[in-house]
Design a protein around this motif. Structure first.
Motif, PDB file in Angstrom:
ATOM      1  N   MET A  77       0.419  -1.132  -0.162  1.00 39.39           N
ATOM      2  CA  MET A  77      -0.108   0.132  -0.268  1.00 39.39           C
ATOM      3  C   MET A  77       0.621   1.553  -0.057  1.00 39.39           C
ATOM      4  N   ASP A  78       2.303   1.048   0.386  1.00 38.07           N
ATOM      5  CA  ASP A  78       2.643   2.615   0.834  1.00 38.07           C
ATOM      6  C   ASP A  78       3.845   2.798  -0.293  1.00 38.07           C
ATOM      7  N   GLU A  79       4.003   1.774  -0.741  1.00 45.34           N
ATOM      8  CA  GLU A  79       4.835   2.148  -2.382  1.00 45.34           C
ATOM      9  C   GLU A  79       3.538   2.450  -3.301  1.00 45.34           C
ATOM     10  N   LEU A  80       2.130   1.949  -3.369  1.00 42.27           N
ATOM     11  CA  LEU A  80       1.034   2.385  -4.137  1.00 42.27           C
ATOM     12  C   LEU A  80       0.611   3.646  -3.981  1.00 42.27           C
ATOM     13  N   LEU A  81       0.513   4.495  -2.317  1.00 43.34           N
ATOM     14  CA  LEU A  81       0.345   5.712  -2.467  1.00 43.34           C
ATOM     15  C   LEU A  81       1.676   6.567  -1.429  1.00 43.34           C
ATOM     16  N   PRO A  82       2.436   5.819  -1.245  1.00 42.71           N
ATOM     17  CA  PRO A  82       3.409   7.131  -0.497  1.00 42.71           C
ATOM     18  C   PRO A  82       2.853   8.302   0.164  1.00 42.71           C
ATOM     19  N   PHE A  83       2.612   8.561   1.342  1.00 44.06           N
ATOM     20  CA  PHE A  83       2.906   9.882   2.096  1.00 44.06           C
ATOM     21  C   PHE A  83       0.841  10.404   1.222  1.00 44.06           C
ATOM     22  N   SER A  84       0.185   9.694   1.786  1.00 45.41           N
ATOM     23  CA  SER A  84      -1.082   9.867   2.168  1.00 45.41           C
ATOM     24  C   SER A  84      -1.891  10.353   3.080  1.00 45.41           C
ATOM     25  N   PHE A  85      -2.776  11.380   2.510  1.00 41.10           N
ATOM     26  CA  PHE A  85      -3.689  11.611   3.199  1.00 41.10           C
ATOM     27  C   PHE A  85      -3.957  10.767   4.454  1.00 41.10           C
ATOM     28  N   GLN A  86      -3.802  11.293   5.771  1.00 42.18           N
ATOM     29  CA  GLN A  86      -4.642   9.914   6.397  1.00 42.18           C
ATOM     30  C   GLN A  86      -5.715  10.637   7.946  1.00 42.18           C
ATOM     31  N   PRO A  87      -5.975   9.804   8.241  1.00 39.85           N
ATOM     32  CA  PRO A  87      -7.484  10.148   9.365  1.00 39.85           C
ATOM     33  C   PRO A  87      -6.723  10.742  10.493  1.00 39.85           C
ATOM     34  N   GLU A  88      -5.518  10.840  10.457  1.00 39.75           N
ATOM     35  CA  GLU A  88      -4.693  11.762  12.190  1.00 39.75           C
ATOM     36  C   GLU A  88      -4.097  12.629  11.245  1.00 39.75           C
ATOM     37  N   ASP A  89      -4.311  13.087   9.862  1.00 42.34           N
ATOM     38  CA  ASP A  89      -4.219  14.407   9.664  1.00 42.34           C
ATOM     39  C   ASP A  89      -4.991  14.755   9.820  1.00 42.34           C
ATOM     40  N   LEU A  90      -6.628  14.576   9.970  1.00 37.11           N
ATOM     41  CA  LEU A  90      -7.165  15.475  10.738  1.00 37.11           C
ATOM     42  C   LEU A  90      -7.557  16.403  12.041  1.00 37.11           C
ATOM     43  N   THR A  91      -7.095  15.866  12.714  1.00 36.34           N
ATOM     44  CA  THR A  91      -6.825  15.664  14.072  1.00 36.34           C
ATOM     45  C   THR A  91      -5.107  16.352  14.679  1.00 36.34           C
ATOM     46  N   ASP A  92      -4.338  15.923  13.330  1.00 34.27           N
ATOM     47  CA  ASP A  92      -3.113  16.978  14.455  1.00 34.27           C
ATOM     48  C   ASP A  92      -3.103  18.254  13.388  1.00 34.27           C
ATOM     49  N   ARG A  93      -3.446  19.071  13.729  1.00 32.71           N
ATOM     50  CA  ARG A  93      -3.577  20.096  13.422  1.00 32.71           C
ATOM     51  C   ARG A  93      -3.079  21.367  14.439  1.00 32.71           C
TER      52      ARG A  93
END
Length: 134
Positions: free
Chosen positions: A118-134
């Motif tokens: 999965m990481d090779e298919l979409l590295p540095f993907s937007f993740q659920p924690e990006d919504l709370t790590d602000r």
């Protein structure tokens, strides 16, 4: 039959049920859970193109709707020259539900496969924690 071959065969089989009157490009997907259950999906088109749904998302959504959350691997198959890659929308959905190390087998009808994480298919993907790590 090994898991990879079985998943690819399941994806080929479900591909025949695709509803693709506009693109005429049937795709099949098979998703294996950690409990050993296989969920399949085919692409389903609509005259209003944006509301169509890809095979990968159909399989994932079926599994999620059935209460599954732990996945082992996936296969995606289409009649292409190279192993078929998932679209960007599918990659984002996959990254929401798949571990970064989950294996995805990309295949075509000519017995060509490429297995990626999965990481090779979409590295540095937007993740659920990006919504709370602000």
């Amino acid at each position: 039959m090994c898991e990879k071959d079985e998943l690819i065969q399941e994806a080929i089989t479900i591909r025949n049920k695709a509803y693709v009157p506009y693109s005429t490009f049937p795709v099949g997907a098979a998703l294996l859970t950690n409990t050993g259950k296989i969920y399949t999906g085919c692409n389903i088109e609509n005259a209003a193109y944006p509301v169509s749904c890809c095979a990968e998302r159909v399989a994932i959504f079926k599994a999620i709707a059935d209460g599954e959350r732990d996945f082992k691997e996936m296969a995606v198959v289409a009649d292409t020259k190279r192993p078929v890659p998932p679209c960007g929308s599918c990659r984002q959905v996959m990254s929401e539900f798949f571990d970064k190390k989950l294996t995805i087998h990309l295949a075509n009808l000519h017995n060509t496969t490429k297995s990626v994480t999965m990481d090779e298919l979409l590295p540095f993907s937007f993740q659920p924690e990006d919504l709370t790590d602000r």
